[in-house]
Design a protein around this motif. Structure first.
Motif, short mmCIF file in Angstrom:
data_model
loop_
_atom_site.label_atom_id
_atom_site.label_comp_id
_atom_site.label_asym_id
_atom_site.label_seq_id
_atom_site.Cartn_x
_atom_site.Cartn_y
_atom_site.Cartn_z
N PHE A 10 74.50 19.97 0.34
CA PHE A 10 74.00 18.64 0.05
C PHE A 10 73.07 18.68 -1.16
O PHE A 10 72.43 19.68 -1.45
CB PHE A 10 73.22 18.09 1.25
N LYS A 11 72.96 17.55 -1.84
CA LYS A 11 72.05 17.41 -2.96
C LYS A 11 70.93 16.43 -2.58
O LYS A 11 71.21 15.33 -2.09
CB LYS A 11 72.78 16.88 -4.20
N PRO A 12 69.66 16.80 -2.79
CA PRO A 12 68.55 15.89 -2.46
C PRO A 12 68.45 14.74 -3.46
O PRO A 12 68.07 14.93 -4.60
CB PRO A 12 67.32 16.81 -2.54
N MET A 73 59.69 21.35 9.78
CA MET A 73 60.11 22.72 10.09
C MET A 73 61.56 22.96 9.72
O MET A 73 61.93 24.04 9.24
CB MET A 73 59.91 23.01 11.58
N PHE A 74 62.41 21.94 9.98
CA PHE A 74 63.85 22.10 9.77
C PHE A 74 64.37 20.96 8.88
O PHE A 74 65.05 20.05 9.36
CB PHE A 74 64.58 22.10 11.12
N PRO A 75 64.04 21.01 7.58
CA PRO A 75 64.42 19.92 6.67
C PRO A 75 65.88 20.00 6.22
O PRO A 75 66.17 20.19 5.04
CB PRO A 75 63.46 20.11 5.50
N ARG A 76 66.78 19.91 7.19
CA ARG A 76 68.20 19.94 6.85
C ARG A 76 68.98 19.00 7.77
O ARG A 76 68.45 18.50 8.75
CB ARG A 76 68.76 21.37 6.96
N ALA A 77 70.22 18.75 7.40
CA ALA A 77 71.04 17.78 8.13
C ALA A 77 71.16 18.15 9.60
O ALA A 77 71.23 19.32 9.96
CB ALA A 77 72.44 17.71 7.49
N GLY A 78 71.20 17.12 10.44
CA GLY A 78 71.41 17.35 11.87
C GLY A 78 70.38 16.72 12.77
O GLY A 78 70.67 16.38 13.92
N ALA A 253 68.29 14.85 6.41
CA ALA A 253 67.14 15.54 5.82
C ALA A 253 67.51 16.39 4.61
O ALA A 253 66.72 16.53 3.67
CB ALA A 253 66.47 16.42 6.87
N GLY A 254 68.72 16.95 4.62
CA GLY A 254 69.15 17.80 3.51
C GLY A 254 69.35 17.05 2.22
O GLY A 254 69.52 17.66 1.16
N GLU A 255 69.33 15.70 2.28
CA GLU A 255 69.55 14.89 1.09
C GLU A 255 68.30 14.12 0.66
O GLU A 255 68.37 13.27 -0.22
CB GLU A 255 70.71 13.93 1.35
N VAL A 256 67.17 14.44 1.31
CA VAL A 256 65.90 13.78 0.99
C VAL A 256 65.09 14.64 0.03
O VAL A 256 64.96 15.85 0.23
CB VAL A 256 65.09 13.51 2.27
#
Length: 477
Positions: A10-12, A73-78, A253-256
């Motif tokens: 993903f791209k933020p 803590m977990f700034p990624r998709a999901g 989150a992975g795109e923020v």
């Protein structure tokens, strides 16, 4: 066979303002225009009715400020799937994902789509539920169902073209519906409010009673003991779930941009904005609509009754347009965020392989379209409202487990970086857990016909999980 574009990550691209609009836009649907009727019938007094909205807002804000720690803590998709998996293991994470795909997210998308179609029919009667286009045995296809499916397909297409498109639509529609809701409320307080209505509504405001209507006559029955708690449970169910989906931003989150800071901040800002709007709108209802008319509004459409008082014959058209904008924007946020959960599950080998890949626009297109297909099918079954009722208890349980996960992960992963720590820890998060658990127990007692089957549906995911694990093939990065 067509090749699926290779996933390169993903791209933020989502800034703080857009992230806040995703939170607020996913929360504001049709509930604010409808559920105050059931709440008023359940509690019988203006004070208790408004208190239920305030309590739901406070509880949601507490959850949001607590959630920020997990998001940082977990700034990624999901989103919630990630937090539950990290705290309790893959089984609990899968059970959430299972319920999320089968009913929670897709059922909500279907219900919101049909709500859009119902209010479109106010303006275009040819697309109403009564317009049956196809009848085969016991199955009937209405024009409203086609409109609902059409909006879901259209929004899925927009989101498949890139996260910028989906977020742009979300930001525009959320801005419009916030301004529209503010406009309706201000217009009501300035032109529709009547002192005698306000004073009458606040008589016996703190007497908890059930309102019933027989032959046009409204009767009030005082509540005490278990009936008291049952009324609170029904009322809180409506207010809490009118504020649901506040955590949607964590799924993307992975795109923020700057996720450690902006996700938590957008959660707080979005929930604060919506809570303020919801409370202010209900203050307007109490100033404009007599309590008994609010309680027994046709089809529970309190917003329509209020708009009629404010704007006269144009009220129905005005509120129909508002709800169309509101539900359209709400569904865009749900569609945007939901697909990222399935993407992450697929990365863990717990969902369809292709769902874990991104297309050339850097979005999980396969996840989007499979979500679209299942939500559209739920539109055709006509069972979406019942299915949503079945999982209310389960949704609360997942929220409780997620907030408790903050405590679990403080012990389990003490060294994981926490750019943001839950505000008011350890007291505020546990307040949310206690309130939500109390409500879950009340629902289990007073609405067992929904809660027990809903719990059964979630538990059905256990054998599915072990079946999937036997065939597990993780997606290559």
């Amino acid at each position: 066979m067509a090749t699926v574009p290779q996933d390169t990550g993903f791209k933020p691209r989502v800034n703080l303002f857009d992230a806040t609009m995703v939170v607020a836009g996913s929360m504001i649907g049709s509930g604010i225009f409808i559920v105050s009727a059931e709440i008023t019938r359940s509690v019988g007094g203006a004070g208790y009715m408004l208190a239920m909205w305030l309590l739901a807002g406070v509880v949601t804000i507490i959850a949001a400020v607590s959630y920020g720690e997990l998001a940082a803590m977990f700034p990624r998709a999901g989103g919630m799937y990630i937090y539950l998996r990290e705290a309790y293991g893959s089984l609990v994470g899968f059970l959430y994902g299972w319920a999320f795909f089968t009913v929670i997210q897709t059922g909500t998308i279907a219900a919101v789509g049909v709500a859009f179609a119902k209010f479109t029919a106010y303006l275009i009667p040819a697309v109403s539920e009564k317009e049956i286009l196809l009848s085969l045995g016991g199955f009937q296809l209405s024009a409203a169902q086609l409109v609902a499916i059409g909006t879901i397909v259209f929004l899925t297409y927009i989101n498949s073209r890139g996260v910028e498109n989906g977020v742009a639509v979300q930001t525009i529609l959320t801005t419009v519906k916030i301004l529209s809701l503010v406009g309706l409320t201000i217009a009501g307080l300035i032109w529709g409010a009547k002192a005698e209505v306000w004073e009458q509504n606040w008589q016996n405001a703190w007497t908890l009673s059930a309102l019933t209507q027989t032959n046009g006559q409204v009767e009030s029955t005082a509540l005490s003991g278990l009936a008291f708690f049952g009324a609170i449970a029904v009322a809180m169910k409506g207010t809490l779930f009118s504020s649901d989906s506040w955590h949607s931003i964590t799924s993307i989150a992975g795109e923020v941009k700057n996720p450690q800071k902006n996700i938590g901040l957008s959660l707080v800002l979005g929930t604060l904005i919506v809570t303020f709007l919801y409370v202010l709108t209900n203050v307007m209802y109490l100033a404009v609509v007599p309590l008994h008319e609010m309680a027994f509004a046709p089809n529970d459409r309190v917003g329509v009754v209020a708009a009629d008082y404010i704007f006269g014959s144009w009220g129905t058209i005005a509120i129909a347009i508002m709800i169309m904008i509101s539900t359209f924007g709400c569904n865009n946020g749900l569609i945007l965020s939901g697909a990222r959960v399935y993407y992450t599950m697929a990365k863990d080998g717990l969902f369809f392989h292709k769902a874990g890949l991104l297309n050339k626009n850097k979005v999980p297109a396969y996840s989007l379209w499979i979500q679209c297909a299942w939500a559209s099918l739920l539109c055709l079954t006509g069972e979406y409202n019942r299915l949503l009722a079945l999982v209310i208890f389960g949704v609360l349980i997942f929220y409780i487990l997620t907030i408790l996960g903050i405590y679990v992960l403080r012990v389990k992963q003490p060294d994981t970086p926490r750019p943001y720590r839950a505000f008011g820890y350890p007291y505020l998060p546990i307040i949310y857990v206690v309130v939500a658990l109390f409500l879950a127990v009340l629902l289990l007692i007073f609405e067992a016909q929904y809660t027990l089957p809903g719990l059964g549906l979630i538990l059905l995911g256990i054998p599915v999980y072990y079946l999937v694990m036997r065939k597990k093939e993780p997606v290559e990065a």
